[in-house]
Write an enzyme that holds these catalytic residues in place. Structure first.
Site, mmCIF file in Angstrom:
data_model
loop_
_atom_site.group_PDB
_atom_site.id
_atom_site.type_symbol
_atom_site.label_atom_id
_atom_site.label_comp_id
_atom_site.label_asym_id
_atom_site.label_seq_id
_atom_site.Cartn_x
_atom_site.Cartn_y
_atom_site.Cartn_z
ATOM 1 C CG HIS A 97 38.789 47.551 40.667
ATOM 2 N ND1 HIS A 97 39.931 47.248 41.367
ATOM 3 C CD2 HIS A 97 39.039 47.236 39.377
ATOM 4 C CE1 HIS A 97 40.843 46.777 40.536
ATOM 5 N NE2 HIS A 97 40.319 46.749 39.319
ATOM 6 C CE1 TYR A 98 43.081 44.138 42.820
ATOM 7 C CE2 TYR A 98 41.654 43.654 40.949
ATOM 8 C CZ TYR A 98 42.906 43.927 41.465
ATOM 9 O OH TYR A 98 43.991 44.005 40.629
#
Length: 181
Positions: free
Chosen positions: A128-129
């Site tokens: 995920h970012y």
């Protein structure tokens, strides 16, 4: 164990230095925890081959620490390329966490992400970012509750697997002592 989007991926890299434009990744390790920070799986711990020219470019600090730990010798003897490390790590992670679900977890994880973005993009894109950075919590505790800092000490071995285990233990400490949850 089934794939679970709530599991967390912890990663640590050892590099030849701190600048992705000139330095390279020489070791990677990963662990997966559940959302309660219990370790559920250990991924491959991989020394990544780099040329003697790359290794000779390390500064004195890195030469000393990675030499004393035996990592430089492991890197020289390794048959594992960056692409091999990407494939093996993703194969492991995909057994426990869907792509894009877990933040990247660890200490000073922004630095690791910079190197993954430069040299191991496919692996970086598995995360995920968002980040769960233990260093951020540590810096806040140091400023807002410095007396709490006395309750946790690290060995700082600069070996990827041991560093990850310490990061998880440190976050468990902050969870109990600072967040009280």
């Amino acid at each position: 164990m089934a794939v679970d989007a709530n599991n967390l991926i912890w990663v640590d890299l050892e590099m030849t230095g701190l600048e992705p434009d000139v330095d390279r990744v020489i070791e990677i390790a990963t662990l997966v925890t559940d959302q309660e920070l219990n370790i559920i799986a250990q991924g491959p711990v991989l020394a990544i081959y780099q040329t003697d020219e790359v290794l000779a470019g390390m500064d004195d600090w890195n030469q000393k620490h990675h030499g004393e730990s035996g990592l430089v010798d492991r890197v020289r003897a390794s048959k594992c390329s960056e692409q091999d490390a990407i494939a093996q790590t993703i194969d492991f992670l995909a057994q426990y966490v869907p792509k894009g679900a877990s933040p990247m977890c660890g200490n000073s994880i922004g630095q690791d992400r910079r190197f993954l973005n430069k040299y191991m993009l496919e692996l970086e894109e598995f995360f995920h970012y968002r980040n769960i950075d233990v260093s951020t919590v540590k810096e806040l505790v140091r400023r807002w509750s410095p007396e709490t800092m006395n309750g946790f000490s690290k060995k700082n071995t600069h070996q990827a697997l041991e560093d990850i285990k310490e990061s998880i233990a440190e976050m468990q400490f902050y969870r109990k002592e600072v967040f009280k949850i």
